[in-house]
Design a protein around this motif. Structure first.
Motif, PDB file in Angstrom:
ATOM      1  N   LEU A  26       0.833  -1.200   0.000  1.00  0.00           N
ATOM      2  CA  LEU A  26       0.000   0.000   0.000  1.00  0.00           C
ATOM      3  C   LEU A  26       0.868   1.251   0.000  1.00  0.00           C
ATOM      4  O   LEU A  26       0.522   2.270  -0.622  1.00  0.00           O
ATOM      5  N   GLY A  27       2.005   1.160   0.684  1.00  0.00           N
ATOM      6  CA  GLY A  27       2.949   2.283   0.661  1.00  0.00           C
ATOM      7  C   GLY A  27       3.538   2.497  -0.717  1.00  0.00           C
ATOM      8  O   GLY A  27       3.755   3.641  -1.144  1.00  0.00           O
ATOM      9  N   CYS A  28       3.791   1.420  -1.437  1.00  0.00           N
ATOM     10  CA  CYS A  28       4.349   1.524  -2.787  1.00  0.00           C
ATOM     11  C   CYS A  28       3.417   2.292  -3.721  1.00  0.00           C
ATOM     12  O   CYS A  28       3.874   3.065  -4.578  1.00  0.00           O
ATOM     13  N   ILE A  29       2.096   2.074  -3.557  1.00  0.00           N
ATOM     14  CA  ILE A  29       1.144   2.761  -4.445  1.00  0.00           C
ATOM     15  C   ILE A  29       0.613   4.044  -3.809  1.00  0.00           C
ATOM     16  O   ILE A  29      -0.301   4.684  -4.338  1.00  0.00           O
ATOM     17  N   ARG A  30       1.208   4.401  -2.668  1.00  0.00           N
ATOM     18  CA  ARG A  30       0.865   5.649  -1.969  1.00  0.00           C
ATOM     19  C   ARG A  30      -0.626   5.735  -1.666  1.00  0.00           C
ATOM     20  O   ARG A  30      -1.259   6.789  -1.826  1.00  0.00           O
ATOM     21  N   SER A  31      -1.152   4.629  -1.222  1.00  0.00           N
ATOM     22  CA  SER A  31      -2.575   4.580  -0.891  1.00  0.00           C
ATOM     23  C   SER A  31      -2.781   4.967   0.565  1.00  0.00           C
ATOM     24  O   SER A  31      -2.103   4.457   1.467  1.00  0.00           O
ATOM     25  N   THR A  32      -3.704   5.869   0.800  1.00  0.00           N
ATOM     26  CA  THR A  32      -4.022   6.294   2.169  1.00  0.00           C
ATOM     27  C   THR A  32      -5.508   6.119   2.492  1.00  0.00           C
ATOM     28  O   THR A  32      -5.914   6.244   3.639  1.00  0.00           O
ATOM     29  N   GLU A  33      -6.326   5.842   1.490  1.00  0.00           N
ATOM     30  CA  GLU A  33      -7.775   5.755   1.712  1.00  0.00           C
ATOM     31  C   GLU A  33      -8.132   4.423   2.358  1.00  0.00           C
ATOM     32  O   GLU A  33      -7.333   3.471   2.346  1.00  0.00           O
ATOM     33  N   PRO A  34      -9.330   4.306   2.914  1.00  0.00           N
ATOM     34  CA  PRO A  34      -9.784   3.023   3.477  1.00  0.00           C
ATOM     35  C   PRO A  34      -9.747   1.923   2.423  1.00  0.00           C
ATOM     36  O   PRO A  34     -10.050   2.161   1.249  1.00  0.00           O
ATOM     37  N   VAL A  35      -9.402   0.724   2.852  1.00  0.00           N
ATOM     38  CA  VAL A  35      -9.262  -0.373   1.900  1.00  0.00           C
ATOM     39  C   VAL A  35      -9.506  -1.703   2.588  1.00  0.00           C
ATOM     40  O   VAL A  35      -9.227  -1.858   3.788  1.00  0.00           O
ATOM     41  N   ILE A  36     -10.028  -2.636   1.842  1.00  0.00           N
ATOM     42  CA  ILE A  36     -10.117  -4.041   2.281  1.00  0.00           C
ATOM     43  C   ILE A  36      -9.259  -4.850   1.320  1.00  0.00           C
ATOM     44  O   ILE A  36      -9.419  -4.752   0.097  1.00  0.00           O
ATOM     45  N   VAL A  37      -8.346  -5.656   1.874  1.00  0.00           N
ATOM     46  CA  VAL A  37      -7.501  -6.510   1.049  1.00  0.00           C
ATOM     47  C   VAL A  37      -7.771  -7.971   1.419  1.00  0.00           C
ATOM     48  O   VAL A  37      -7.590  -8.372   2.570  1.00  0.00           O
ATOM     49  N   LEU A  38      -8.218  -8.733   0.441  1.00  0.00           N
ATOM     50  CA  LEU A  38      -8.483 -10.158   0.632  1.00  0.00           C
ATOM     51  C   LEU A  38      -7.230 -10.955   0.313  1.00  0.00           C
ATOM     52  O   LEU A  38      -6.619 -10.775  -0.744  1.00  0.00           O
ATOM     53  N   TYR A  39      -6.833 -11.837   1.232  1.00  0.00           N
ATOM     54  CA  TYR A  39      -5.697 -12.730   0.975  1.00  0.00           C
ATOM     55  C   TYR A  39      -5.972 -14.079   1.621  1.00  0.00           C
ATOM     56  O   TYR A  39      -6.895 -14.228   2.430  1.00  0.00           O
ATOM     57  N   TYR A  40      -5.159 -15.076   1.248  1.00  0.00           N
ATOM     58  CA  TYR A  40      -5.255 -16.411   1.840  1.00  0.00           C
ATOM     59  C   TYR A  40      -4.016 -16.690   2.676  1.00  0.00           C
ATOM     60  O   TYR A  40      -2.924 -16.193   2.382  1.00  0.00           O
ATOM     61  N   ALA A  41      -4.195 -17.490   3.708  1.00  0.00           N
ATOM     62  CA  ALA A  41      -3.101 -17.782   4.639  1.00  0.00           C
ATOM     63  C   ALA A  41      -3.143 -19.249   5.042  1.00  0.00           C
ATOM     64  O   ALA A  41      -4.134 -19.950   4.780  1.00  0.00           O
ATOM     65  N   PRO A  42      -2.081 -19.738   5.676  1.00  0.00           N
ATOM     66  CA  PRO A  42      -2.031 -21.159   6.075  1.00  0.00           C
ATOM     67  C   PRO A  42      -3.119 -21.499   7.081  1.00  0.00           C
ATOM     68  O   PRO A  42      -3.487 -20.658   7.897  1.00  0.00           O
TER      69      PRO A  42
END
Length: 546
Positions: A400-416
Motif C-alpha cells: 500500500l505504501g508503494c502505491i501511496r494509498s491512504t484511503e480506506p481499503v479491504i484486502v483479501l488474501y489467503y493464509a495457512p
C-alpha cells in the motif's frame, strides 16, 4: 482382534500426545517399538521406518510400517494412514487429570450431571471416553492390529500394505506432508504402485437419531480467507468523521459467518458454511481513537469450487459490506445531525476492495517496489515469531505504501493452512472404480451381517490428512490461490508437485463415536473394535487379496 485393539487404544490414549507438545514424539516411539517387537519386523527391519519432520524442535516424525505380500512380483500398494496427535485437554476442566485414563474418567463422569445422551452412552458400557479415544487413536489401533495380522499372514495378500502414523495433523498436517517424499521414494526404489489409501479418522452421527454409519470416498478441502481492513481513524467525539475498521470487519463477519449462501456444493452434498476464526483490531493499546486497522479470517470448506470463483465471490461480499456500512453510517449521521440541529457535512469515505494479487500487480508497477523487500520482511517477521496468518499484514502495508494509498481499503488474501479437496473418481476404470467397488461391496456384506447400516458420501466434512495424497484443483484454480497467498513458498511450502505425482485416491472408513474435540469425546466400542476391523479387512482383501 477385539480385545487387542481395545487394550491398545487405552495404551495410546494414555500417552498425552497433544499437538505441539513432546507427547507427539512419545506416541510415535510407542508405535515404532510396538511394531519392532513383531516377528515380521524383526525379520524385515528395513520395512519399519521413522520418518522425521525436518527441523522440528520436538523431534516429531511419522512411523511407517510396510508389510509385503507373499507374491513379491505384485506391486499393488494400499496405504493405511492415521494421525497420532490430539487437540488439547484444557476443556476437561477438573477432569483433566484423568482425561487420558478411560477407566478412571468413566468413574468420575458418573459423579457429574450429564446430558441425557451422554449419560445413556456412559451407562450402556458401549463407549470408551477420553481425549483421542475417537479422534483417532482407536483408528490407529485398528490399523496396527490389521498390519500385525497381515504380517503373520502374508500369504493372504498380494502387493503391499503401508501403515503411516503421522503427527501434527490437528493444525498444519506436517506429518503426512513430510512423508510424501518417502512414499515417492518407495514408488521409485521398490516399484510400488499405489492403488488407494484408507484413513481411519472419526465418523459420527450426521444428525440426532441418525442410525447409519457414514463412509467417505474423499475429503473436503479448506482455505483460510483473510481480510485486512484499513479504515480512517478519528476521535470518538467525532465518530462520523472517520471509518472504523473494526465496524467494517464486523460487517464482514455478519455477511460471511455461517452464511449457507457461501457454502460449497457438489454431488448433492453441501459443505459446512464459513465460520469466523479470528476478529480483532490492530491497536496496540487503549486510547479514544477509533481503530484504523483490523483483521478477520474465516474457515472456509471447499468441496469442488474453483478458487477463481471463490475469490471473486468473497471480493463481492467485501464490496457489499463496505457499501452497507457506509449506508448505515450515512443514515445514522443524518439522524444525529437532525437531533442536534446541525447541517449534514460529514465527508463520505471511499473504500477500495482489492485482492492481494491486484494490490501486488499495482505495486509491482511502481519504482518503490521490490520483491527482495517482501522476502526480507517475511523472514524478519518469521524470526520475530509473528503468527503466519498475520505476516501478510506487514507485506500489505508495504505494498500500500508503494502505491501511496491512504484511503480506506479491504484486502483479501489467503493464509495457512491450505487443505486441498479430493475425491475418488467412480468413473475411473483404474484405481478409483476399484476402490469404490471394494468399499461398497464390503459395506453391503457387513450391513447384511448386522447390526450396522451404512451410507457412502463423497466428502469427509472434517479436515483430513487424505487431502495431501491427491489434489483435484486444476492449474488455473491453484494459481488463483497461490497468487493471493502472500509468501506462499515461505509460509506454507506445500509440495504440490509431489501430491500430483502420487495422486492416491483415499477413502475414510473410520472410527465411530461422538463429540470429537469435546470433553465428552467417546468411541463406540462394539463398532470400532468389532465391526470396523472386519470391514477394513474385507476392503483390503478385495483390493490386494491373494
Amino acid at each position: 482382534m477385539y480385545s487387542e485393539i481395545l487394550d491398545l487404544t487405552k495404551e495410546l490414549v494414555a500417552i498425552r500426545s497433544v499437538n505441539g507438545t513432546p507427547g507427539e514424539r512419545k506416541v510415535s516411539d510407542f508405535i515404532y517399538y510396538w511394531f519392532q517387537d513383531l516377528p515380521y519386523f524383526r525379520e524385515h527391519p528395513e520395512n519399519l521406518i521413522f520418518q522425521p519432520v525436518p527441523d522440528d524442535s520436538l523431534n516429531r516424525g511419522s512411523v511407517i510400517a510396510i508389510v509385503e505380500g507373499k507374491k513379491k512380483s505384485c506391486k499393488k500398494t494400499l496405504l493405511l494412514h492415521g494421525h497420532t496427535d490430539t487437540v488439547g485437554t484444557g476443556d476437561y476442566g477438573p477432569l483433566e487429570d484423568v482425561c487420558t485414563d478411560p477407566d478412571a474418567l468413566a468413574e468420575r463422569l458418573k459423579e457429574l450431571t450429564l446430558s441425557d445422551e451422554v449419560k445413556a452412552d456412559l451407562e450402556s458400557g458401549n463407549f470408551l471416553f477420553g481425549r483421542g479415544a475417537v479422534d483417532m487413536k482407536s483408528g490407529d489401533a485398528v490399523f496396527m492390529a490389521l498390519l500385525a495380522y497381515f504380517s503373520d499372514h502374508t500369504d493372504e495378500i498380494e502387493g503391499n500394505l503401508i501403515g503411516s502414523f503421522n503427527p501434527v495433523e490437528e493444525n498444519t498436517h506436517t506429518g503426512i506432508i513430510t512423508s510424501l517424499p518417502l512414499f515417492l521414494k518407495l514408488e521409485e526404489e521398490r516399484g510400488f504402485e499405489y492403488i488407494g489409501a484408507i484413513n481411519n479418522d472419526f465418523s459420527t452421527k450426521l444428525y440426532p437419531g441418525d442410525d447409519k454409519v457414514t463412509l467417505y470416498t474423499g475429503a473436503g478441502g479448506k482455505i483460510l480467507p483473510c481480510f485486512y481492513v484499513r479504515g480512517k481513524e478519528t476521535h470518538v467525539g467525532q465518530p462520523f468523521e472517520g471509518l472504523d475498521a473494526s465496524a467494517l470487519a464486523a460487517e464482514l463477519v455478519k455477511r460471511i459467518n455461517l452464511s449457507t449462501e457461501l457454502s460449497d456444493f457438489a454431488e448433492g452434498e453441501t459443505a459446512p458454511p464459513p465460520a469466523v476464526l479470528k476478529l480483532k483490531d490492530l491497536k496496540d493499546f487503549y486510547n479514544v481513537q477509533t481503530a484504523k486497522e483490523a483483521l478477520v479470517y474465516f474457515n472456509f470448506y471447499v468441496f469442488e469450487s474453483d478458487m477463481r470463483d471463490i475469490t471473486e465471490g468473497l471480493a463481492s461480499v467485501a464490496r457489499k459490506a463496505a457499501a452497507s456500512l457506509q449506508e448505515d453510517m450515512k443514515k445514522n449521521y443524518s439522524i444525529y445531525c437532525h437531533m442536534n440541529h446541525l447541517p449534514e457535512t460529514a465527508p463520505e469515505e471511499k473504500v477500495s476492495c482489492l485482492s492481494y494479487s491486484e494490490l501486488y500487480s499495482r505495486a509491482a508497477n511502481t519504482d518503490a517496489f521490490s520483491d527482495d523487500e517482501l522476502d526480507r520482511l517475511t523472514k524478519e517477521e518469521l524470526e520475530k515469531g509473528t503468527d503466519e496468518r498475520e505476516i501478510p499484514i506487514v507485506l500489505i502495508r508495504y505494498l500500500l505504501g508503494c502505491i501511496r494509498s491512504t484511503e480506506p481499503v479491504i484486502v483479501l488474501y489467503y493464509a495457512p493452512p491450505y487443505v486441498p479437496h479430493c475425491c475418488v473418481d467412480r468413473e475411473d476404470e483404474g484405481t478409483g472404480q476399484a476402490l469404490y467397488t471394494a468399499l461398497s461391496e464390503a459395506a453391503a456384506e457387513t450391513e447384511e451381517a448386522g447390526p450396522y447400516a451404512f451410507r457412502i458420501l463423497n466428502y469427509y466434512p472434517s479436515l483430513s490428512d487424505s487431502s495431501y495424497l491427491k489434489i483435484d484443483d486444476e492449474e488455473g484454480s491453484l494459481e488463483a490461490l497461490t497468487e493471493n497467498f502472500p509468501a506462499f513458498e515461505t509460509l506454507y511450502p506445500l509440495p504440490l508437485d509431489d501430491i500430483r505425482a502420487l495422486d492416491i485416491p483415499a477413502i475414510n472408513i473410520g472410527t465411530y463415536g461422538s463429540d470429537a474435540h469435546k470433553w465428552t469425546e467417546r468411541v463406540n466400542i462394539p463398532y470400532t473394535f468389532g465391526t470396523l476391523p472386519d470391514l477394513e479387512k474385507k476392503v483390503i482383501l478385495k483390493l490386494i487379496g491373494a
